[in-house]
Design an enzyme around this catalytic site. Structure first.
Site, PDB file in Angstrom:
ATOM      1  N   SER A 116      83.617 -61.251 -21.162  1.00  0.00           N
ATOM      2  CA  SER A 116      82.522 -60.591 -21.874  1.00  0.00           C
ATOM      3  C   SER A 116      82.820 -59.115 -22.067  1.00  0.00           C
ATOM      4  O   SER A 116      83.483 -58.486 -21.224  1.00  0.00           O
ATOM      5  CB  SER A 116      81.243 -60.746 -21.044  1.00  0.00           C
ATOM      6  OG  SER A 116      80.240 -59.889 -21.540  1.00  0.00           O
ATOM      7  N   TYR A 140      76.405 -58.955 -13.529  1.00  0.00           N
ATOM      8  CA  TYR A 140      76.980 -59.918 -14.476  1.00  0.00           C
ATOM      9  C   TYR A 140      78.349 -59.433 -14.961  1.00  0.00           C
ATOM     10  O   TYR A 140      79.345 -60.163 -14.900  1.00  0.00           O
ATOM     11  CB  TYR A 140      76.039 -60.123 -15.671  1.00  0.00           C
ATOM     12  CG  TYR A 140      76.702 -60.880 -16.803  1.00  0.00           C
ATOM     13  CD1 TYR A 140      76.990 -62.237 -16.670  1.00  0.00           C
ATOM     14  CD2 TYR A 140      77.076 -60.238 -17.992  1.00  0.00           C
ATOM     15  CE1 TYR A 140      77.631 -62.933 -17.699  1.00  0.00           C
ATOM     16  CE2 TYR A 140      77.712 -60.921 -19.012  1.00  0.00           C
ATOM     17  CZ  TYR A 140      77.981 -62.265 -18.855  1.00  0.00           C
ATOM     18  OH  TYR A 140      78.621 -62.961 -19.867  1.00  0.00           O
ATOM     19  N   LYS A 144      82.189 -61.010 -14.228  1.00  0.00           N
ATOM     20  CA  LYS A 144      83.177 -61.416 -15.238  1.00  0.00           C
ATOM     21  C   LYS A 144      84.507 -60.708 -15.013  1.00  0.00           C
ATOM     22  O   LYS A 144      85.571 -61.295 -15.182  1.00  0.00           O
ATOM     23  CB  LYS A 144      82.640 -61.112 -16.641  1.00  0.00           C
ATOM     24  CG  LYS A 144      81.539 -62.056 -17.093  1.00  0.00           C
ATOM     25  CD  LYS A 144      82.097 -63.449 -17.341  1.00  0.00           C
ATOM     26  CE  LYS A 144      81.044 -64.420 -17.827  1.00  0.00           C
ATOM     27  NZ  LYS A 144      81.559 -65.784 -17.985  1.00  0.00           N
TER      28      LYS A 144
HETATM   29  N1  LIG Z   1      76.015 -65.760 -25.246  1.00  0.00           N
HETATM   30  C1  LIG Z   1      76.647 -64.584 -25.199  1.00  0.00           C
HETATM   31  O1  LIG Z   1      76.285 -63.628 -25.914  1.00  0.00           O
HETATM   32  C2  LIG Z   1      77.853 -64.397 -24.296  1.00  0.00           C
HETATM   33  C3  LIG Z   1      78.548 -63.184 -24.358  1.00  0.00           C
HETATM   34  C4  LIG Z   1      79.659 -63.018 -23.523  1.00  0.00           C
HETATM   35  C5  LIG Z   1      80.061 -64.033 -22.681  1.00  0.00           C
HETATM   36  N2  LIG Z   1      79.362 -65.191 -22.637  1.00  0.00           N
HETATM   37  C6  LIG Z   1      79.811 -66.234 -21.710  1.00  0.00           C
HETATM   38  O2  LIG Z   1      80.020 -67.432 -22.434  1.00  0.00           O
HETATM   39  C7  LIG Z   1      79.756 -68.549 -21.586  1.00  0.00           C
HETATM   40  C8  LIG Z   1      78.825 -69.511 -22.306  1.00  0.00           C
HETATM   41  O3  LIG Z   1      77.633 -68.821 -22.648  1.00  0.00           O
HETATM   42  P1  LIG Z   1      76.449 -69.509 -23.463  1.00  0.00           P
HETATM   43  O4  LIG Z   1      75.800 -68.440 -24.251  1.00  0.00           O
HETATM   44  O5  LIG Z   1      76.912 -70.743 -24.147  1.00  0.00           O
HETATM   45  O6  LIG Z   1      75.489 -69.875 -22.249  1.00  0.00           O
HETATM   46  P2  LIG Z   1      74.670 -71.231 -21.978  1.00  0.00           P
HETATM   47  O7  LIG Z   1      73.800 -70.942 -20.798  1.00  0.00           O
HETATM   48  O8  LIG Z   1      74.056 -71.752 -23.216  1.00  0.00           O
HETATM   49  O9  LIG Z   1      75.831 -72.232 -21.566  1.00  0.00           O
HETATM   50  C9  LIG Z   1      76.411 -72.277 -20.281  1.00  0.00           C
HETATM   51  C10 LIG Z   1      76.622 -73.740 -19.957  1.00  0.00           C
HETATM   52  O10 LIG Z   1      77.234 -73.816 -18.670  1.00  0.00           O
HETATM   53  C11 LIG Z   1      76.506 -74.773 -17.891  1.00  0.00           C
HETATM   54  N3  LIG Z   1      76.659 -74.350 -16.500  1.00  0.00           N
HETATM   55  C12 LIG Z   1      76.138 -73.235 -15.918  1.00  0.00           C
HETATM   56  N4  LIG Z   1      76.526 -73.182 -14.630  1.00  0.00           N
HETATM   57  C13 LIG Z   1      77.306 -74.283 -14.401  1.00  0.00           C
HETATM   58  C14 LIG Z   1      78.001 -74.787 -13.274  1.00  0.00           C
HETATM   59  N5  LIG Z   1      77.976 -74.165 -12.089  1.00  0.00           N
HETATM   60  N6  LIG Z   1      78.697 -75.934 -13.422  1.00  0.00           N
HETATM   61  C15 LIG Z   1      78.749 -76.597 -14.601  1.00  0.00           C
HETATM   62  N7  LIG Z   1      78.093 -76.169 -15.698  1.00  0.00           N
HETATM   63  C16 LIG Z   1      77.392 -75.023 -15.594  1.00  0.00           C
HETATM   64  C17 LIG Z   1      75.099 -74.747 -18.401  1.00  0.00           C
HETATM   65  O11 LIG Z   1      74.377 -75.942 -18.171  1.00  0.00           O
HETATM   66  C18 LIG Z   1      75.317 -74.522 -19.901  1.00  0.00           C
HETATM   67  O12 LIG Z   1      75.472 -75.743 -20.601  1.00  0.00           O
HETATM   68  C19 LIG Z   1      79.190 -67.988 -20.280  1.00  0.00           C
HETATM   69  O13 LIG Z   1      80.236 -67.936 -19.334  1.00  0.00           O
HETATM   70  C20 LIG Z   1      78.755 -66.582 -20.661  1.00  0.00           C
HETATM   71  O14 LIG Z   1      78.813 -65.691 -19.589  1.00  0.00           O
HETATM   72  C21 LIG Z   1      78.258 -65.399 -23.430  1.00  0.00           C
END
Ligand SMILES: NC(=O)c1ccc[n+]([C@@H]2O[C@H](COP(=O)([O-])OP(=O)(O)OC[C@H]3O[C@@H](n4cnc5c(N)ncnc54)[C@H](O)[C@@H]3O)[C@@H](O)[C@H]2O)c1
Length: 336
Positions: A116, A140, A144
């Site tokens: 991130s 957070y 990361k």
């Molecule tokens: N959305 C953003 O703007 C953004 C920005 C930077 C980084 N990210 C990273 O991208 C990744 C995905 O983000 P997203 O927006 O799709 O979030 P999201 O919450 O929609 O998806 C995360 C998924 O991981 C699953 N999950 C969470 N903990 C888990 C575990 N311990 N074991 C198995 N599954 C687990 C959840 O059920 C969910 O389906 C994350 O790592 C997040 O930190 C997201």
């Protein structure tokens, strides 16, 4: 076979689609704490369990003959990470360690990780290259960064090929059914407020930016998904050990997003200025030159595409929820 952890989440469902479009076979591991497996393409197996469970991961790797991992599973809300740091470090950092341990034990040698832009923190006015100092301002962001350190060190010791993608602000939808259902990010928070007839909050207007509100780099989720497919393909041909910024390379302020949301929704809402949130840097914009120069990937969508697609998906999910609740009410009446 590719293992996508967190593949039932907002970004994961888009990544799985992009990988499948590129002809890849995918298995998803997700604990469904925030996932929607019904949104995955037909035929994608979903193994329900936590990435914290290394034995479970090893079993999935074995059964599906996994040879590459895309690790997206994790928790992502900056404000929640400030009140629940222990939980965030466990889910994100121990989750990463567990995935890497399972890979090493099962001799899986390639991994793409969801990092991130939160690893950078405040970076001044310049666009952020991958060489910028990493001074994350929240648990957070620190979780990361710790994941990246684990990845680097374990990959160096074990000879893994790896790429950490530092996503900037992900928004938009690749289809009406693929809305971002979490309300941690700005765009869905604005839509939720509009639906409630409330004025969306703008967290602070005294930052050192032209309109005083925070500037971010918004990336369409389908562009982000294509970036994963590009990196996965590149790993077939070469051993990697690198970090890539994944953003559009352009900045939009919170007020720019508010205006785009007014335009997309047709609702002439007002916003309200509230206190700044702890841990929010004034400006974070990507220099996405490295991934473009090395792999030829470049974002294709602008802010209007992002907010417009997000609004369409948001409206569709609201309509579906209303239909479901009417059907539920009709069934309840019929039962009496
Ligand atoms: N959305 C953003 O703007 C953004 C920005 C930077 C980084 N990210 C990273 O991208 C990744 C995905 O983000 P997203 O927006 O799709 O979030 P999201 O919450 O929609 O998806 C995360 C998924 O991981 C699953 N999950 C969470 N903990 C888990 C575990 N311990 N074991 C198995 N599954 C687990 C959840 O059920 C969910 O389906 C994350 O790592 C997040 O930190 C997201």
């Amino acid at each position: 076979m590719l293992l996508v952890t967190g593949g039932a989440g907002y970004i994961g469902t888009h990544v799985v689609r992009a990988l499948r479009s590129g002809g890849r076979e995918v298995v998803v591991v997700d604990d469904l704490s925030a996932g929607h497996p019904e949104l995955l393409p037909a035929g994608v197996p979903v193994e329900v369990g936590s990435v914290l469970d290394t034995d479970f991961l090893m079993d999935v790797i074995d059964r599906y003959d996994v040879d590459q991992v895309v690790h997206l599973a994790g928790r992502k809300a900056v404000d929640e990470s400030i009140t629940r740091p222990s939980y965030y470090y466990r889910q994100n950092v121990y989750g990463m360690q567990s995935v890497l341990a399972a890979m090493v034990r099962m001799d899986v040698r390639r991994i793409v990780f969801s990092s991130s832009a939160a690893v950078y923190g405040t970076v001044g006015d310049a666009t952020v290259t991958e060489e910028a100092a990493t001074l994350p301002q929240s648990p957070y962001g620190r979780s990361k960064l710790m994941c990246e350190w684990l990845l680097r060190d374990i990959a160096a010791a074990e000879g893994l090929s790896w790429a950490a993608l530092r996503y900037f602000n992900v928004a938009g939808a690749g289809g009406k059914e693929l809305a971002d259902r979490g309300v941690h990010n700005l765009v869905p928070r604005v839509f939720q407020a509009i639906d409630r007839g409330e004025a969306p909050a703008v967290f602070g207007d005294t930052y050192d930016t032209p309109d005083g509100t925070c500037i971010r780099d918004y990336i369409h989720v389908t562009d982000l998904a294509d970036a994963h497919a590009t990196v996965v393909d590149a790993m077939d041909a070469e051993t990697m050990g690198t970090v890539y910024n994944v953003g559009c390379g352009c900045g939009a302020s919170v007020l720019d997003v508010m205006r785009a949301a007014r335009e997309a929704s047709g609702v002439p809402f007002d916003w309200r200025i509230t206190d700044p949130r702890p841990g929010d840097p004034a400006r974070v914009v990507a220099d996405a030159g490295r991934i473009c120069a090395e792999l030829g990937w470049k974002a294709q969508h602008d802010l209007d595409d992002i907010v417009g697609s997000a609004w369409e998906a948001w409206s569709a999910s609201r309509a579906a929820a209303m239909t479901a609740s009417k059907q539920g009410a009709a069934l309840a009446v019929g039962a009496h």
